[in-house]
Design an enzyme around this catalytic site. Sequence first.
Site: not given
Length: 596
Positions: A80, A149, A225, A227, A446, A452, A491, A495
């Site tokens: 990424r 992030r 994480k 953001k 996503c 994934c 899921c 995302c």
Amino acid sequence: MTESNGASNTPKPSKAEAIKEASGYLRQWVAEDLGNDLTHFSEEAAAVLKFSGTYQQDDRDVRLKLKREKQEKAYSLMVRVRIVGGRLTADQYLACDELAREVGNSTLRITTRQELQLHGVLKRDLAVTIRHINEQLLSTLAACGDVERNVLACSAPIKDRVHEEMIEDARVWAAHAAPRSTAYCDIWLDGEKYASLPDAGPPLLSQPGDDPVEPILGKTYLPRKFKTAFAFPDDNCTDIHANDLGYLAIVEDGRIVGYNVLVGGGMGTTPSADKTFPFLAVPLCYVPRDQIRQIGEAVIRVFRDFGNRSDRKRARLKYVISDWGIEAFRAKVEEYIGRRLDDPLPVTVTDVDDHMGWSEQGDGKLFLGIPVENGRIKDEGSLRLFSGLRAFVEKYKTPVRLTCQQKLILADLEPAWRDEVNSWLEEYGIASVEKISNARRWSMACPALPTCGLAVTDAERALPSVIDQLEAELARQGLEGERLTVRMTGCPNGCARPYNSDIGLVGRSAKLGPDGVPGPGTYTILLGGRAIGDRLNVEFKDYVPHDQIVAELSPVFARFVADRIGDETFGDFCDRVGVAELGGVPATAEAEAATA
């Protein structure tokens, strides 16, 4: 302050915390694994690798087949590229294109956080890939991992003071909150300090006991994480409420004078665990523009010290705020910052612009927003977006911008080029925004399967056929002109931000085909969010088979046509009427068993 809660009965830290502790500021395991002949990284190295913007994956379409044949998994890496505000020069875009062809799978993927992802990179090619990215003044540092992030900001190339001030502030904050360990340079760049890496500067809120290497993030970094997004009230194109930290611009006399600071947004949840849930960021305070680093650092420090480090399902900032309440959280931030905070101003999000189509920049030039279905830049059939973009950027040398809706913008276009550019779109089979439906324009998914590791069913591969059916149904009911957001994830981790959209589709289960390949399965349908992103939706139907999604929505659309008030949006209508009144019922145990 200590990095644990300081109590003797503090639960044992999770395995992820132990790995971070033992990594020596992210130095251990990765370099050693790069030197061996294996096709994949160890569990410990893969965990540390995330902080370098890389996830280890395998092709789940062939996983079962390979297992039956007693072969190892088909390992690859997703890399990424961290791009603050989604802004790329022509050369930077072309460098990513080249890497996608030479070491990737000949596609690029625009993320919902304004980044590019390379898929299919093999372990043997990883070091040269990351080095080449940094040579182009880009980076993968902190694109993943338990850190700040990629920082979001409006990517529209509008040439006015407020847009330039916002991207400047986003870059300043991104640099300040970045990891300070030199491990990234040492492992990937032979110790060189590239201009792609942030010049963080000293912390603003130094405290006794600060870690000497990572004074803000700490030796074990953040619990999960983190953001951050910057946005304008009349253009929430970064979905600010879905972020842990949000800066909502206060504009006076054509300049940004400060920001309302929002905290606690996060989409991920686990359906089987009531202790988890999506949460939208709530107002904390107002700060003048020159205090964004100070308030942001204080929020991160509180999260660092009080976030849950034993249960990663509850390790996001939203759970600290939910458990404490916003007033207690504010008091703790004031303690860290050493003063009382000003109340937020009465300014909220009012609209969103996806910046698609032709627009004026304000400097005599134009920009063109191009829809990219589910963010995948590829050549497939008559669509030649991947090769077409390369040809365009090579010819015109224009900047490329990435949006949080997985779309892209071509900037700095001369008005005289307009007919040429429209012809280019036709030549490469690239649909302009005028040639796609509103449903497709405002949809996102996503990647999910096959790469994934968390996905339970398809998303990127499943949503296009749902949109095909949805387009037909909306046209049949005279609703093709409606703006409604449709977002699918494979899921519950969220995302693609499904939990604040008009229609959220969240993967629930998948069935394996006879060849062991997982395919589209069942989904939870959620209704009642809206395009501006300031309201959560709620469950309408659970365990809905992929091919029945639109059939379940059809009567809701009919009710909307019959009972909407004025220009009420679909999401507002569903929120007002309620899912129970619209026929929403929980799945029975028998239905769950039948679709498992």
